[in-house]
Design a protein around this motif. Structure first.
Motif, PDB file in Angstrom:
ATOM      1  N   GLY A   1     -28.067  -5.197 -61.599  1.00  0.00           N
ATOM      2  CA  GLY A   1     -26.255  -4.797 -61.886  1.00  0.00           C
ATOM      3  C   GLY A   1     -25.660  -6.648 -61.145  1.00  0.00           C
TER       4      GLY A   1
ATOM      5  N   ARG B   1     -30.823   0.264 -67.514  1.00  0.00           N
ATOM      6  CA  ARG B   1     -31.695   1.344 -66.833  1.00  0.00           C
ATOM      7  C   ARG B   1     -31.372   1.289 -65.529  1.00  0.00           C
ATOM      8  N   ASN B   2     -30.446   0.487 -64.673  1.00  0.00           N
ATOM      9  CA  ASN B   2     -30.271   0.586 -62.683  1.00  0.00           C
ATOM     10  C   ASN B   2     -31.423  -0.587 -62.236  1.00  0.00           C
TER      11      ASN B   2
END
Length: 387
Positions: free
Chosen positions: A52, A48-49
């Protein structure tokens, strides 16, 4: 309410529904195999970003997460609008800092704080008790819970720690210890964030396009009536057959309103209004919906051209008096604002301090895409012109 997002703001990102087991189970980082207890949380948030990894394809789950990183991740997760911040808050977080906007906005909303010397220490590892405090504020978790403290021998066990423990967001580092001053690893943080989201979704109410007899949901207006009572998130359907839907999350007791707009192929654009009721049942908030076609009293404005208004009388066009002295809601620049209670055609007679009287034609009409009437006000001319 300390946070108003143009869900304000939304509560979750547009793809906030949990991923399928296959998607969450897919190994994204070389050092986060499926056997790790935090693997599903890391993979889901990465997809889902929200979080990271590093250029070498690793996530480094054992590394500490910093205070700045935590602020940035949580700001993104709750959909906080960081485009407009009011200025520098901490002496060690300049505008050039990578997490500047997230840190400042989180501070503006009262979600995070700094140190007495005016610093934030963005590069310092975040402590477990500090993470608990941020989660409680950011996700509007209960401020207190009925739970026996299993960590009585430790210093630093806050009410926020007990809240997230009671809700099952995290456990202790042992049956009798929480280690409130220990730092949190990246893997642990991902698991806590995903668990917090699941707690919030437990009491969510979902409206699907099919529930309304529609093919799609195109937009949501949740800002008009007591927006702080709940948060609403529009989630688009997928090729697997998942329908467009709106998720509503209770925030505090009260009554709000939402307008959902969508389309049905043969009938075009549709709108549906709901009153949103949030009540506390035990220690939890429950949300219910009532369909409605009601509209609420609406402010309209008269162009009084910067002149001082002494009195405003309002009547229907047939002469029936509504009020000889309408309450002036506010005066802003050249406009004087008054409230219209019902739809219809009206005449507003404005008496100015200089003795002049001017009439205005006021129209209020129903809007099925809003809880408020559409209004217009046109100056007709001096009152004595009409006899």
């Amino acid at each position: 309410m300390k946070k108003l997002f143009a869900v304000v703001g939304a509560f979750l990102l547009a793809c906030s529904l949990p991923l399928s087991g296959a998607a969450a189970g897919k190994q994204v980082f070389s050092d986060v195999p499926p056997s790790k207890h935090f693997a599903d949380a890391v993979n889901e948030l990465a997809a889902r970003n929200i979080i990271g990894g590093y250029p070498d394809g690793t996530f480094k789950p054992g590394n500490s997460i910093t205070r700045g990183q935590a602020a940035a991740i949580i700001a993104k997760m709750i959909g906080l609008d960081t485009s407009d911040v009011k200025g520098r808050k901490f002496k060690d977080v300049p505008a050039s800092h990578g997490f500047y906007k997230a840190i400042v906005k989180m501070a503006e909303e009262g979600i995070i704080g700094g140190y007495p010397d005016g610093s934030f220490k963005p590069n310092e590892p975040i402590k477990r008790k500090s993470m608990a405090a941020i989660l409680v504020k950011a996700f509007d978790l209960p401020l207190s819970v009925d739970v026996k403290n299993p960590f009585k021998g430790e210093v630093g066990i806050t009410n926020d720690v007990l809240v997230i423990y009671k809700l099952g967001i995290t456990s202790g580092t042992s049956p009798t210890t929480f280690s409130p001053n220990a730092s949190i690893t990246r893997g642990q943080a991902a698991k806590m964030l995903a668990a917090t989201e699941q707690v919030m979704m437990k009491n969510a109410v979902t409206v699907e396009a099919g529930d309304l007899g529609w093919d799609t949901i195109e937009s949501v207006n949740a800002d008009e009536v007591n927006a702080g009572v709940f948060r609403a998130v529009e989630v688009k359907g997928k090729k697997d057959g998942t329908q467009d839907q709106v998720q509503l999350f209770p925030i505090k007791e009260g009554k709000g309103g939402i307008v959902i707009a969508g389309r049905k192929a043969e009938n075009g654009w549709k709108n549906q209004k709901y009153y949103v009721h949030v009540k506390k049942e035990g220690s939890e908030l429950r949300l219910t919906l009532d369909k409605t076609d009601e509209s609420l009293p609406t402010v309209t404005w008269l162009n009084t051209k910067y002149k001082t208004v002494q009195n405003i009388a309002l009547a229907k066009v047939d002469g029936e008096s509504i009020s000889d002295n309408v309450t002036i809601e506010k005066t802003e620049h050249n406009f004087t604002h008054i409230m219209i209670e019902k739809p219809g055609e009206y005449i507003a007679t404005v008496r100015f301090a200089n003795g002049e009287e001017v009439r205005y034609s006021v129209t209020a009409f129903e809007n099925d895409d809003s809880f408020f009437y559409g209004t217009s006000a046109i100056e007709l001319g001096p009152a004595d012109f009409f006899g």
